[in-house]
Scaffold this motif. Structure first.
Motif, PDB file in Angstrom:
ATOM      1  N   THR A  76       0.802  -1.221   0.000  1.00 55.29           N
ATOM      2  CA  THR A  76       0.000   0.000   0.000  1.00 55.29           C
ATOM      3  C   THR A  76       0.835   1.273   0.000  1.00 55.29           C
ATOM      4  OG1 THR A  76      -0.096   0.145   2.422  1.00 55.29           O
ATOM      5  CG2 THR A  76      -1.748  -1.235   1.323  1.00 55.29           C
ATOM      6  N   TYR A  77       2.088   1.172   0.431  1.00 56.73           N
ATOM      7  CA  TYR A  77       3.026   2.297   0.556  1.00 56.73           C
ATOM      8  C   TYR A  77       2.680   3.241   1.703  1.00 56.73           C
ATOM      9  CZ  TYR A  77       4.128   0.513  -4.048  1.00 56.73           C
ATOM     10  OH  TYR A  77       4.442  -0.317  -5.097  1.00 56.73           O
ATOM     11  N   ARG A  78       1.709   2.862   2.531  1.00 61.65           N
ATOM     12  CA  ARG A  78       1.474   3.590   3.766  1.00 61.65           C
ATOM     13  C   ARG A  78       2.460   3.117   4.835  1.00 61.65           C
ATOM     14  NH1 ARG A  78      -2.939   6.465   4.672  1.00 61.65           N
ATOM     15  NH2 ARG A  78      -2.868   5.930   6.889  1.00 61.65           N
ATOM     16  N   LEU A  79       2.783   3.989   5.775  1.00 63.08           N
ATOM     17  CA  LEU A  79       3.702   3.574   6.831  1.00 63.08           C
ATOM     18  C   LEU A  79       3.078   2.451   7.650  1.00 63.08           C
ATOM     19  CD1 LEU A  79       5.261   6.913   8.151  1.00 63.08           C
ATOM     20  CD2 LEU A  79       6.095   5.352   6.388  1.00 63.08           C
ATOM     21  N   ASN A  80       3.867   1.422   7.886  1.00 58.02           N
ATOM     22  CA  ASN A  80       3.414   0.242   8.600  1.00 58.02           C
ATOM     23  C   ASN A  80       3.760   0.392  10.080  1.00 58.02           C
ATOM     24  OD1 ASN A  80       2.517  -2.314   9.252  1.00 58.02           O
ATOM     25  ND2 ASN A  80       4.395  -3.329   8.580  1.00 58.02           N
ATOM     26  N   ILE A  81       2.736   0.574  10.923  1.00 59.17           N
ATOM     27  CA  ILE A  81       2.954   0.742  12.357  1.00 59.17           C
ATOM     28  C   ILE A  81       2.688  -0.601  13.034  1.00 59.17           C
ATOM     29  CG2 ILE A  81       2.418   2.091  14.417  1.00 59.17           C
ATOM     30  CD1 ILE A  81       3.490   3.751  12.128  1.00 59.17           C
ATOM     31  N   THR A  82       3.737  -1.345  13.328  1.00 61.88           N
ATOM     32  CA  THR A  82       3.594  -2.619  14.029  1.00 61.88           C
ATOM     33  C   THR A  82       3.358  -2.348  15.512  1.00 61.88           C
ATOM     34  OG1 THR A  82       5.956  -2.807  14.527  1.00 61.88           O
ATOM     35  CG2 THR A  82       5.214  -3.633  12.378  1.00 61.88           C
ATOM     36  N   SER A  83       3.051  -3.402  16.258  1.00 58.40           N
ATOM     37  CA  SER A  83       2.869  -3.239  17.705  1.00 58.40           C
ATOM     38  C   SER A  83       4.165  -2.773  18.359  1.00 58.40           C
ATOM     39  CB  SER A  83       2.394  -4.557  18.323  1.00 58.40           C
ATOM     40  OG  SER A  83       3.309  -5.614  18.051  1.00 58.40           O
ATOM     41  N   PHE A  84       5.300  -3.253  17.847  1.00 58.38           N
ATOM     42  CA  PHE A  84       6.598  -2.789  18.358  1.00 58.38           C
ATOM     43  C   PHE A  84       6.782  -1.308  18.059  1.00 58.38           C
ATOM     44  CE2 PHE A  84      11.044  -1.736  17.529  1.00 58.38           C
ATOM     45  CZ  PHE A  84      11.653  -2.134  18.717  1.00 58.38           C
ATOM     46  N   ASP A  85       6.483  -0.903  16.821  1.00 52.26           N
ATOM     47  CA  ASP A  85       6.616   0.503  16.446  1.00 52.26           C
ATOM     48  C   ASP A  85       5.735   1.384  17.324  1.00 52.26           C
ATOM     49  OD1 ASP A  85       8.401  -0.012  14.334  1.00 52.26           O
ATOM     50  OD2 ASP A  85       6.747  -0.433  12.963  1.00 52.26           O
ATOM     51  N   LEU A  86       4.512   0.945  17.565  1.00 55.97           N
ATOM     52  CA  LEU A  86       3.590   1.736  18.377  1.00 55.97           C
ATOM     53  C   LEU A  86       4.153   1.955  19.772  1.00 55.97           C
ATOM     54  CD1 LEU A  86       0.871   3.113  18.798  1.00 55.97           C
ATOM     55  CD2 LEU A  86      -0.099   0.868  19.373  1.00 55.97           C
ATOM     56  N   GLU A  87       4.687   0.894  20.359  1.00 54.91           N
ATOM     57  CA  GLU A  87       5.283   1.008  21.696  1.00 54.91           C
ATOM     58  C   GLU A  87       6.452   1.992  21.697  1.00 54.91           C
ATOM     59  OE1 GLU A  87       7.859  -1.786  24.811  1.00 54.91           O
ATOM     60  OE2 GLU A  87       6.661  -2.721  23.224  1.00 54.91           O
ATOM     61  N   LYS A  88       7.306   1.876  20.681  1.00 58.08           N
ATOM     62  CA  LYS A  88       8.503   2.715  20.641  1.00 58.08           C
ATOM     63  C   LYS A  88       8.185   4.164  20.285  1.00 58.08           C
ATOM     64  CE  LYS A  88      11.515  -0.224  21.970  1.00 58.08           C
ATOM     65  NZ  LYS A  88      12.261   0.017  23.248  1.00 58.08           N
ATOM     66  N   LEU A  89       7.218   4.370  19.402  1.00 60.87           N
ATOM     67  CA  LEU A  89       6.807   5.729  19.072  1.00 60.87           C
ATOM     68  C   LEU A  89       6.279   6.451  20.296  1.00 60.87           C
ATOM     69  CD1 LEU A  89       5.032   5.146  15.646  1.00 60.87           C
ATOM     70  CD2 LEU A  89       6.973   6.682  16.018  1.00 60.87           C
ATOM     71  N   LEU A  90       5.452   5.752  21.081  1.00 61.77           N
ATOM     72  CA  LEU A  90       4.908   6.357  22.292  1.00 61.77           C
ATOM     73  C   LEU A  90       6.015   6.620  23.309  1.00 61.77           C
ATOM     74  CD1 LEU A  90       1.625   4.253  22.637  1.00 61.77           C
ATOM     75  CD2 LEU A  90       1.831   6.650  21.930  1.00 61.77           C
ATOM     76  N   GLU A  91       6.971   5.691  23.411  1.00 65.37           N
ATOM     77  CA  GLU A  91       8.095   5.910  24.316  1.00 65.37           C
ATOM     78  C   GLU A  91       8.897   7.148  23.903  1.00 65.37           C
ATOM     79  OE1 GLU A  91      12.479   4.011  25.461  1.00 65.37           O
ATOM     80  OE2 GLU A  91      11.031   2.787  24.363  1.00 65.37           O
ATOM     81  N   PHE A  92       9.174   7.247  22.606  1.00 64.77           N
ATOM     82  CA  PHE A  92      10.012   8.342  22.103  1.00 64.77           C
ATOM     83  C   PHE A  92       9.316   9.694  22.245  1.00 64.77           C
ATOM     84  CE2 PHE A  92      11.503  11.016  18.556  1.00 64.77           C
ATOM     85  CZ  PHE A  92      12.863  11.048  18.842  1.00 64.77           C
ATOM     86  N   THR A  93       8.137   9.810  21.655  1.00 61.91           N
ATOM     87  CA  THR A  93       7.484  11.120  21.668  1.00 61.91           C
ATOM     88  C   THR A  93       6.991  11.495  23.055  1.00 61.91           C
ATOM     89  OG1 THR A  93       5.390  10.084  20.988  1.00 61.91           O
ATOM     90  CG2 THR A  93       6.804  10.947  19.249  1.00 61.91           C
ATOM     91  N   GLY A  94       6.614  10.495  23.847  1.00 65.54           N
ATOM     92  CA  GLY A  94       6.162  10.792  25.204  1.00 65.54           C
ATOM     93  C   GLY A  94       7.286  11.233  26.111  1.00 65.54           C
TER      94      GLY A  94
END
Length: 428
Positions: free
Chosen positions: A121-139
């Protein structure tokens, strides 16, 4: 006004010192040397140390066009206001280094590494790992002091370049990808987006990259106008030189589009050599008198394709490359090697210090490459230490670059290298 004149005098002094060098060599603050025009590497500098490049057939038959000496820097020297410029680093989400441990005192921008587009699809793929790390980083980043800007980096050394190639080949698929990056960057509070396509393989890819950057920048400006928010930054990590000699027919980056549509471009000035070579080498050499595999050549090549220095942020590694020597008594740069050394060919900076200390290693500074190396028995390590990093930051100042970035957070020890680099950049 007096402060401005004083600042200008300091930077001009740095510039002149960088050009002429000096006769004596200190192991901690070596002189800047400018070698002859040099040939781009046939081994890819990488952003992710987990990636292992392999030599290209073009190593034995380099593009004759790249053999030509480069003309002097076509851009005039300019002065950044005191304290301005980019001091950046990548935070690899996959290494276990917590975002809460980042010391933002020495940085202006931190990259989150990495997200990947979904191949279908060429959309960014947010895996469960990515979601955890994104929240850790931006939070976490928003709570740190002093504050820094954040960028979402897409791609990396482990990406499939064919996915980027297919995405960039069509206006509609480019739009899907672009809209997805804006959506995710806004959702998680990023200040910008970074593309790390490793690597466009041919002229068609490069033409499509130019179209992608143009369309992306227009979309970012449109979104900012509609939402009345500050426009997201747009940057890109790229091969260390403007021509990618990984391929039999080396493609050249679209310098005009990069200069026009990106806020800055980040050449990855490392991994020029590694255990895939049969001899030891400095993987982030500032100069190489025997080849064009060097940072000084790479940066100059970007000027030649029309990217102005104020759009260039130079890459610096916080890790080294290792070899096992064929003969422990032959331990110079270029000595025959029998394969990877400690760490299966790679040690991060903190591990290098440990290796040197535990093995009572001999430590040498190489004046030509402006890098360090150490050896103990058959083990050999080429790397940057405080002195060579300070030198390379002075080089960036002397060449009027926008700044520098490190790969990667968590590889240093007690922030010693980012601290000293920041001091030099601040004319300290």
């Amino acid at each position: 006004m007096a402060n401005q004149k004083f600042t200008k005098l300091i930077v001009i002094a740095l510039f002149c010192e960088a050009i002429i060098g000096c006769d004596s060599v200190s192991p901690t603050i070596p002189p800047i040397l400018f070698g002859p025009a040099q040939n781009p590497s046939s081994v890819a500098p990488i952003l992710s140390p987990s990636y292992r490049p392999t030599p290209s057939p073009s190593i034995s038959s380099p593009d004759p066009e790249v053999q030509k000496p480069l003309s002097p820097n076509p851009y005039p020297f300019y002065l950044l206001p005191l304290g301005q410029g980019i001091k950046a680093a990548y935070w690899p989400s996959f290494t276990g280094f917590p975002a809460s441990s980042i010391n933002t005192s020495y940085f202006t921008h931190i990259y989150y590494a990495f997200l990947l587009p979904e191949p279908a699809t060429y959309r960014l793929n947010i895996t469960s790992f990515d979601l955890e790390k994104l929240l850790e980083f931006t939070g976490t980043i928003c709570t740190l002091n002093p504050p820094v800007k954040t960028l979402l980096s897409i791609g990396g050394g482990g990406n499939d370049p064919n996915v980027f190639s297919k995405m960039a080949s069509n206006k509609s698929t480019r739009a899907i990808f672009i809209n997805s990056t804006i959506e995710i960057a806004r959702k998680y509070g990023f200040d910008g987006i970074d593309l790390d396509w490793e690597f466009p393989a041919n002229d068609t890819d490069m033409s499509n990259l130019a179209l992608l950057l143009k369309q992306w920048r227009e979309a970012l400006e449109k979104e900012a106008n509609i939402t009345q928010k500050a426009r997201l930054l747009l940057t890109s990590a790229v091969y260390y030189a403007s021509k990618i000699t990984l391929f039999v027919v080396p493609p050249t980056y679209p310098g005009d589009a990069i200069g026009r549509y990106l806020d800055w471009v980040s050449p990855m000035c490392f991994d020029y050599h590694g255990s895939w070579d049969r001899v030891t080498g400095e993987h982030s050499a500032l100069n190489d008198p025997n080849s064009n595999i060097s940072t000084s050549f790479g940066i100059q090549s970007w000027f030649q394709v029309g990217v102005p220095p104020e759009k260039i942020v130079m890459g610096l590694p916080l890790y080294g490359r290792t070899w096992k020597l064929q003969d422990p008594n032959m331990n110079e740069i270029g000595s025959p090697a029998a394969g990877p050394g400690p760490g299966d060919g790679i040690l991060i900076y903190s591990q290098i210090l440990e290796f040197n200390n535990q093995n009572n290693a001999t430590i040498k500074f190489d004046k030509l490459s402006c890098s360090f190396y150490s050896f103990a028995g058959p083990s050999w390590v080429g790397y940057d230490d405080v002195g060579s990093v300070k030198l390379k930051v002075r080089f960036a100042l002397a060449r009027s670059l926008r700044g520098y970035f490190f790969w990667a957070l968590g590889q240093d020890l007690d922030w010693v290298i980012p601290r000293e680099a920041s001091n030099v950049w601040g004319y300290g």
